[in-house]
Design a protein around this motif. Structure first.
Motif, mmCIF file in Angstrom:
data_model
loop_
_atom_site.group_PDB
_atom_site.id
_atom_site.type_symbol
_atom_site.label_atom_id
_atom_site.label_comp_id
_atom_site.label_asym_id
_atom_site.label_seq_id
_atom_site.Cartn_x
_atom_site.Cartn_y
_atom_site.Cartn_z
ATOM 1 N N LEU A 1 38.563 28.008 37.305
ATOM 2 C CA LEU A 1 38.534 26.638 36.766
ATOM 3 C C LEU A 1 37.190 25.964 37.023
ATOM 4 C CD1 LEU A 1 42.133 25.383 37.647
ATOM 5 C CD2 LEU A 1 41.242 26.053 35.410
ATOM 6 N N LEU A 2 36.546 26.282 38.136
ATOM 7 C CA LEU A 2 35.207 25.755 38.394
ATOM 8 C C LEU A 2 34.211 26.284 37.363
ATOM 9 C CD1 LEU A 2 35.031 25.944 42.294
ATOM 10 C CD2 LEU A 2 34.831 23.868 40.911
ATOM 11 N N TRP A 3 34.295 27.585 37.074
ATOM 12 C CA TRP A 3 33.415 28.169 36.045
ATOM 13 C C TRP A 3 33.617 27.483 34.699
ATOM 14 C CZ3 TRP A 3 34.786 33.887 37.535
ATOM 15 C CH2 TRP A 3 33.973 34.295 38.591
ATOM 16 N N ILE A 4 34.876 27.244 34.343
ATOM 17 C CA ILE A 4 35.183 26.606 33.061
ATOM 18 C C ILE A 4 34.674 25.163 33.054
ATOM 19 C CG2 ILE A 4 37.055 25.783 31.570
ATOM 20 C CD1 ILE A 4 38.658 28.277 32.517
ATOM 21 N N ALA A 5 34.921 24.437 34.153
ATOM 22 C CA ALA A 5 34.502 23.032 34.234
ATOM 23 C C ALA A 5 32.988 22.888 34.124
ATOM 24 C CB ALA A 5 34.998 22.423 35.548
ATOM 25 N N GLU A 6 32.261 23.849 34.661
ATOM 26 C CA GLU A 6 30.804 23.791 34.626
ATOM 27 C C GLU A 6 30.230 24.377 33.339
ATOM 28 O OE1 GLU A 6 28.517 22.453 36.471
ATOM 29 O OE2 GLU A 6 29.836 21.649 38.003
ATOM 30 N N GLY A 7 31.096 24.922 32.472
ATOM 31 C CA GLY A 7 30.607 25.503 31.220
ATOM 32 C C GLY A 7 29.994 26.871 31.391
ATOM 33 N N ILE A 8 30.201 27.491 32.560
ATOM 34 C CA ILE A 8 29.646 28.829 32.795
ATOM 35 C C ILE A 8 30.404 29.860 31.968
ATOM 36 C CG2 ILE A 8 29.312 30.615 34.553
ATOM 37 C CD1 ILE A 8 28.898 28.323 36.538
ATOM 38 N N VAL A 9 31.716 29.692 31.878
ATOM 39 C CA VAL A 9 32.517 30.457 30.918
ATOM 40 C C VAL A 9 32.637 29.585 29.677
ATOM 41 C CG1 VAL A 9 34.764 31.467 30.423
ATOM 42 C CG2 VAL A 9 33.776 31.683 32.708
ATOM 43 N N GLN A 10 32.162 30.075 28.554
ATOM 44 C CA GLN A 10 32.052 29.263 27.349
ATOM 45 C C GLN A 10 33.418 28.904 26.777
ATOM 46 O OE1 GLN A 10 29.361 27.892 26.468
ATOM 47 N NE2 GLN A 10 28.105 29.020 27.933
ATOM 48 N N PRO A 11 33.499 27.713 26.135
ATOM 49 C CA PRO A 11 34.779 27.248 25.588
ATOM 50 C C PRO A 11 35.390 28.248 24.601
ATOM 51 C CG PRO A 11 33.147 25.495 25.537
ATOM 52 C CD PRO A 11 32.416 26.745 25.923
ATOM 53 N N SER A 12 36.676 28.471 24.752
ATOM 54 C CA SER A 12 37.411 29.341 23.824
ATOM 55 C C SER A 12 38.890 29.083 24.014
ATOM 56 C CB SER A 12 37.098 30.819 24.107
ATOM 57 O OG SER A 12 37.693 31.223 25.313
ATOM 58 N N ASN A 13 39.697 29.683 23.143
ATOM 59 C CA ASN A 13 41.148 29.523 23.253
ATOM 60 C C ASN A 13 41.715 30.273 24.452
ATOM 61 O OD1 ASN A 13 41.211 27.970 20.922
ATOM 62 N ND2 ASN A 13 41.434 29.765 19.598
ATOM 63 N N LYS A 14 40.921 31.207 24.976
ATOM 64 C CA LYS A 14 41.407 32.021 26.095
ATOM 65 C C LYS A 14 40.454 31.913 27.285
ATOM 66 C CE LYS A 14 43.785 35.413 23.169
ATOM 67 N NZ LYS A 14 43.902 36.847 22.821
ATOM 68 N N GLN A 15 40.049 30.666 27.583
ATOM 69 C CA GLN A 15 39.090 30.453 28.654
ATOM 70 C C GLN A 15 39.530 31.054 29.975
ATOM 71 O OE1 GLN A 15 38.522 26.164 28.450
ATOM 72 N NE2 GLN A 15 36.334 26.498 28.461
ATOM 73 N N LEU A 16 40.772 30.760 30.355
ATOM 74 C CA LEU A 16 41.243 31.208 31.654
ATOM 75 C C LEU A 16 41.295 32.728 31.716
ATOM 76 C CD1 LEU A 16 41.940 29.794 34.244
ATOM 77 C CD2 LEU A 16 44.357 29.856 33.601
ATOM 78 N N ASP A 17 41.675 33.361 30.593
ATOM 79 C CA ASP A 17 41.682 34.827 30.548
ATOM 80 C C ASP A 17 40.275 35.384 30.726
ATOM 81 O OD1 ASP A 17 44.371 34.775 30.165
ATOM 82 O OD2 ASP A 17 44.307 35.109 28.001
ATOM 83 N N GLU A 18 39.281 34.756 30.057
ATOM 84 C CA GLU A 18 37.895 35.222 30.158
ATOM 85 C C GLU A 18 37.361 35.026 31.573
ATOM 86 O OE1 GLU A 18 35.314 33.652 27.181
ATOM 87 O OE2 GLU A 18 36.669 34.133 25.537
ATOM 88 N N ALA A 19 37.665 33.860 32.177
ATOM 89 C CA ALA A 19 37.218 33.591 33.536
ATOM 90 C C ALA A 19 37.859 34.575 34.514
ATOM 91 C CB ALA A 19 37.555 32.160 33.933
#
Length: 536
Positions: A451-469
């Motif tokens: 969730l930190l990676w997603i919040a900081e935009g390190i994992v790029q926005p997508s429908n499966k953000q949590l899966d990618e992270a």
């Protein structure tokens, strides 16, 4: 100092492209007044130019401060652009949803175009996207000389991400005693002796944990003399830049036969290799494999199926994905105990010519030594060698410093672990570097970091953000950069040396939260700044 900003910038630029090319942003831009659509296209063109420049930066050995300063400035712009484009994308999506809602609730007016609403918002958003474009143009203009350096530096193309060639290993043990590996030794011997057909066993662990050492112990063990291995071979695979089937096959053939494989093609070499091992029991070690494709692995293994039952191949690797790719059981090598670490440290720190003796070392220094080593044999050897000629009253200050910033001699730890960083894909480099914001020994969970990676935009926005992270998290685990506290724990931690590697990799780079800019500490600063904890 090496330039390590490019992976971060490359990922930021990719993220900006993703936002700019989304359907919502494109549709919204077309509806805005003032030629915003053309500004979007111009920004894309400029970003393409920046991407090309970054690619050139990655392909050249850039050591100049002026180029690094330009990359720093570009990174700060990219963070600001990311924030503004996120806002733009949000307004585009909100505008679309509002128009859909108005259309469904006022069917009589559903024919009105979406752009009919809020002309003031359109102007505001248009100004913001123009501002992004203008700032990039200004940045490129101010740094024109630095950009020319990329073209006129005269340096031959080279890959700044490519690490120095790893040291070659051999089957001859440099150490007289191996500490703390009795259980590992017994378990691996049991695995070797229990094989009925040709088998492959992978030994997995982080850099410097002793994979090569334990492989040597098994390779030379007296208990295996009863097996009467007729052929034995040891090949250090990491000295090749890729998994070169022909090169490895030639090295194996040279060791299991008297045939000279030079000037022969793969078919001829493997035919001879099959003849050499046919009907014979063999023991082979392939040390330090970084990456392999299953197709190439099958090709390398094809001659060895002709060996006698009980034949064994041991491979060592930092990556559990390698063991999965070659489809073999793997043995995870764990850190040494405190007692074993201290014994190994003593061997290298005391003795003839040493400045200190064991009875001069206090309990507090003993504790600091085992803490700094963290179960890593490489750290125990390096630290012991470093302190060997230091007076005992100076040990405390040295132990408070970063292991590899104490002396050039200790850079061997960093060089060994650098390989783990350099072989990461650029997106994983950014994910790993972000972990430098954690304090040493900080225990974290997968979801927390994802969730930190997603919040900081390190994992790029997508429908499966949590899966990618989650996938990024497990890839870093598989490369032995994160350690699970125990088999039944949901907590993970970074070894102290790995934590310092993360700080080395992103030294001087800032990560942004909503209200703060976190500057990672310069080399030699002992305090670590931790991002405000988020509630998960």
């Amino acid at each position: 100092m090496e330039v390590v900003l490019e992976p971060v910038l490359s990922e930021l630029v990719k993220g900006l492209f993703k936002i700019l090319r989304s359907n919502e942003v494109r549709d919204f831009a077309r509806q805005l007044v003032g030629g915003v659509d053309s500004e979007i296209k111009e920004l894309e063109n400029k970003l393409q130019m920046v991407e090309d420049l970054l690619r050139k930066a990655e392909d050249r050995q850039l050591m100049g401060k002026r180029v690094k300063q330009w990359l720093d400035n570009l990174q700060h712009w990219a963070h600001d652009a990311e924030d503004l484009l996120d806002e733009f994308a949000y307004e585009a999506l909100r505008h679309k949803r509002k128009a859909e809602h108005q259309a469904s609730s006022s069917r009589g007016f559903s024919c009105l175009p979406a752009s009919f609403s809020s002309p003031l918002l359109a102007v505001q958003m248009g100004c913001k996207i123009k501002r992004i474009n203008s700032r990039l143009e200004q940045l490129c203009g101010k740094r024109s000389e630095e950009l020319k350096l990329l073209e006129l530096s005269g340096l031959p193309p080279t890959n700044v991400s490519a690490p120095q060639k790893p040291e070659e290993t051999s089957s001859v043990p440099p150490e007289q005693v191996v500490y703390g590996r009795n259980e590992d030794e017994a378990e691996l011997l049991k695995m070797v002796k229990s094989g009925t057909n040709f088998q492959v066993i992978a030994v997995v662990g982080m850099g410097g944990i002793g994979k090569t050492t334990i492989a040597r112990v098994v390779y030379n063990h007296k208990e295996l003399e009863d097996f009467k291995f007729e052929k034995k071979a040891w090949v250090c695979v990491s000295t090749t830049t890729t998994f070169d089937v022909l090169k490895i096959s030639k090295e194996l053939l040279q060791q299991v036969s008297s045939f000279d494989p030079n000037n022969y093609n793969l078919n001829e070499v493997q035919v001879k290799l099959k003849e050499a091992v046919s009907g014979k029991q063999f023991l082979i070690v392939l040390d330090d494999i970084w990456k392999v494709e299953y197709k190439k692995w099958e090709q390398l293994m094809s001659p060895f199926t002709a060996g006698a039952p009980g034949s064994t191949m041991i491979v060592t690797t930092r990556d559990t994905d390698v063991a999965q790719e070659i489809r073999c059981p793997h043995y995870k090598l764990r850190p040494l105990s405190d007692e074993a670490c201290w014994s190994l440290f003593e061997e290298h720190a005391f003795g003839t010519g040493a400045a200190a003796v064991p009875n001069q070392i206090s309990d507090s220094i003993y504790k600091r030594v085992v803490e700094r080593c963290g179960g890593l044999p490489l750290a125990a050897k390096t630290l012991g060698g470093l302190l060997r000629f230091k007076q005992s009253d100076s040990w405390e200050n040295i132990l408070e410093s970063k292991i590899w910033s104490i002396s050039d001699e200790s850079d061997h730890i960093l060089s060994t672990l650098k390989l783990s960083y350099h072989y990461l894909p650029s997106n994983l480099k950014r994910c790993f570097g972000y972990c430098a914001i954690f304090p040493q020994d900080y225990e974290f969970e997968e979801k927390e970091l994802a969730l930190l990676w997603i919040a900081e935009g390190i994992v790029q926005p997508s429908n499966k953000q949590l899966d990618e992270a989650s996938e990024c998290f497990h890839k870093l685990c598989s490369r032995s950069l994160f350690q699970q506290l125990s088999s039944d724990s949901s907590k993970y931690v970074m070894h102290d040396c790995v934590h310092e590697l993360a700080q080395w990799a992103f030294e001087g780079i800032s990560f942004r939260s909503e209200e703060n800019i976190i500057e990672l500490p310069e080399k030699g600063i002992k305090s670590f700044i931790y991002l405000t904890q988020l509630e998960i």
